[in-house]
Design a protein around this motif. Structure first.
Motif, PDB file in Angstrom:
ATOM      1  N   THR A  20       0.838  -1.200   0.000  1.00  0.00           N
ATOM      2  CA  THR A  20       0.000   0.000   0.000  1.00  0.00           C
ATOM      3  C   THR A  20       0.877   1.256   0.000  1.00  0.00           C
ATOM      4  N   VAL A  21       1.913   1.269   0.805  1.00  0.00           N
ATOM      5  CA  VAL A  21       2.823   2.423   0.862  1.00  0.00           C
ATOM      6  C   VAL A  21       3.557   2.578  -0.467  1.00  0.00           C
ATOM      7  N   VAL A  22       4.028   1.483  -1.024  1.00  0.00           N
ATOM      8  CA  VAL A  22       4.740   1.534  -2.302  1.00  0.00           C
ATOM      9  C   VAL A  22       3.815   2.065  -3.394  1.00  0.00           C
ATOM     10  N   ALA A  24       1.426   4.103  -3.043  1.00  0.00           N
ATOM     11  CA  ALA A  24       1.251   5.538  -2.817  1.00  0.00           C
ATOM     12  C   ALA A  24       2.374   6.346  -3.458  1.00  0.00           C
ATOM     13  N   LEU A  25       3.560   5.765  -3.542  1.00  0.00           N
ATOM     14  CA  LEU A  25       4.722   6.475  -4.101  1.00  0.00           C
ATOM     15  C   LEU A  25       4.845   6.317  -5.615  1.00  0.00           C
ATOM     16  N   GLU A  26       4.142   5.365  -6.198  1.00  0.00           N
ATOM     17  CA  GLU A  26       4.275   5.116  -7.636  1.00  0.00           C
ATOM     18  C   GLU A  26       3.820   6.283  -8.498  1.00  0.00           C
ATOM     19  N   GLY A  27       2.846   7.044  -8.051  1.00  0.00           N
ATOM     20  CA  GLY A  27       2.394   8.189  -8.833  1.00  0.00           C
ATOM     21  C   GLY A  27       3.453   9.272  -8.932  1.00  0.00           C
ATOM     22  N   THR A  28       4.350   9.316  -7.977  1.00  0.00           N
ATOM     23  CA  THR A  28       5.418  10.304  -7.957  1.00  0.00           C
ATOM     24  C   THR A  28       6.685   9.785  -8.605  1.00  0.00           C
ATOM     25  N   PHE A  29       7.015   8.511  -8.373  1.00  0.00           N
ATOM     26  CA  PHE A  29       8.308   7.974  -8.810  1.00  0.00           C
ATOM     27  C   PHE A  29       8.233   6.853  -9.833  1.00  0.00           C
ATOM     28  N   ARG A  35       8.307  -5.048  -6.045  1.00  0.00           N
ATOM     29  CA  ARG A  35       7.292  -4.761  -5.029  1.00  0.00           C
ATOM     30  C   ARG A  35       7.480  -5.712  -3.860  1.00  0.00           C
ATOM     31  N   PRO A  36       7.062  -5.285  -2.664  1.00  0.00           N
ATOM     32  CA  PRO A  36       7.154  -6.187  -1.511  1.00  0.00           C
ATOM     33  C   PRO A  36       6.412  -7.486  -1.778  1.00  0.00           C
ATOM     34  N   GLY A  37       7.019  -8.585  -1.390  1.00  0.00           N
ATOM     35  CA  GLY A  37       6.434  -9.901  -1.613  1.00  0.00           C
ATOM     36  C   GLY A  37       5.501 -10.320  -0.496  1.00  0.00           C
ATOM     37  N   ASP A  38       5.028 -11.559  -0.585  1.00  0.00           N
ATOM     38  CA  ASP A  38       4.085 -12.080   0.389  1.00  0.00           C
ATOM     39  C   ASP A  38       4.752 -12.739   1.586  1.00  0.00           C
ATOM     40  N   GLY A  39       6.026 -12.969   1.530  1.00  0.00           N
ATOM     41  CA  GLY A  39       6.726 -13.741   2.561  1.00  0.00           C
ATOM     42  C   GLY A  39       6.506 -13.255   3.970  1.00  0.00           C
ATOM     43  N   ASN A  40       7.197 -13.861   4.872  1.00  0.00           N
ATOM     44  CA  ASN A  40       7.096 -13.534   6.290  1.00  0.00           C
ATOM     45  C   ASN A  40       8.111 -12.486   6.711  1.00  0.00           C
ATOM     46  N   ALA A  41       8.569 -11.690   5.783  1.00  0.00           N
ATOM     47  CA  ALA A  41       9.566 -10.671   6.091  1.00  0.00           C
ATOM     48  C   ALA A  41       8.995  -9.645   7.062  1.00  0.00           C
ATOM     49  N   GLY A  63      -5.797   6.994  -3.937  1.00  0.00           N
ATOM     50  CA  GLY A  63      -6.385   5.675  -4.065  1.00  0.00           C
ATOM     51  C   GLY A  63      -5.436   4.542  -3.704  1.00  0.00           C
ATOM     52  N   ALA A  64      -4.382   4.840  -2.956  1.00  0.00           N
ATOM     53  CA  ALA A  64      -3.389   3.826  -2.624  1.00  0.00           C
ATOM     54  C   ALA A  64      -3.952   2.766  -1.682  1.00  0.00           C
ATOM     55  N   GLY A  65      -4.917   3.122  -0.863  1.00  0.00           N
ATOM     56  CA  GLY A  65      -5.490   2.173   0.078  1.00  0.00           C
ATOM     57  C   GLY A  65      -5.228   2.582   1.507  1.00  0.00           C
ATOM     58  N   ARG A  66      -5.688   1.753   2.423  1.00  0.00           N
ATOM     59  CA  ARG A  66      -5.542   2.042   3.847  1.00  0.00           C
ATOM     60  C   ARG A  66      -4.596   1.044   4.481  1.00  0.00           C
TER      61      ARG A  66
END
Length: 115
Positions: A20-22, A24-29, A35-41, A63-66
């Motif tokens: 969600t955070v990433v 949010a930044l895509e429109g700017t950069f 992208r962050p994966g699904d793992g247990n990181a 529209g990035a999400g909550r």
């Protein structure tokens, strides 16, 4: 283009919050290298390769999400890239600025994002 390549490190929350955070930044950069994966990181990292054509630069993140949990974001890069990333995140999320450190050519800023 090196002045527009911030790296963000995200901790807290889960992979969905990091994505969600990433987003949010895509429109700017533009899209990050990965992208962050699904793992247990517990920590996620994304490096942005450049910026968009400018049409979304001022509206990045809409529209990035909550977030489902608080997320700590550390942004590293040129002062201009860090400033733009910080402004975008503060516009999209409830953000607390936890301070910055400046180096010779780079800056680092930590933000605490609340759901």
């Amino acid at each position: 283009m090196s002045g527009t390549q911030p790296t963000v490190t995200l901790s807290g929350g889960g992979a969905d919050d990091a994505r969600t955070v990433v987003r949010a930044l895509e429109g700017t950069f533009g899209a990050p290298d990965e992208r962050p994966g699904d793992g247990n990181a517990t920590v996620h990292t994304a490096t942005f390769a450049g910026e968009t054509d400018g049409s979304a630069a001022d509206g990045g993140g809409e529209g990035a999400g909550r977030l489902s949990a608080p997320v700590t974001v550390t942004v590293q890069g040129s002062p201009e890239a860090v400033r733009r990333a910080s402004e975008t995140l503060a516009r999209v999320f409830t953000a607390r600025d936890d301070g910055a450190a400046s180096g010779d050519q780079e800056q680092e800023r930590e933000l605490h994002l609340m759901p």
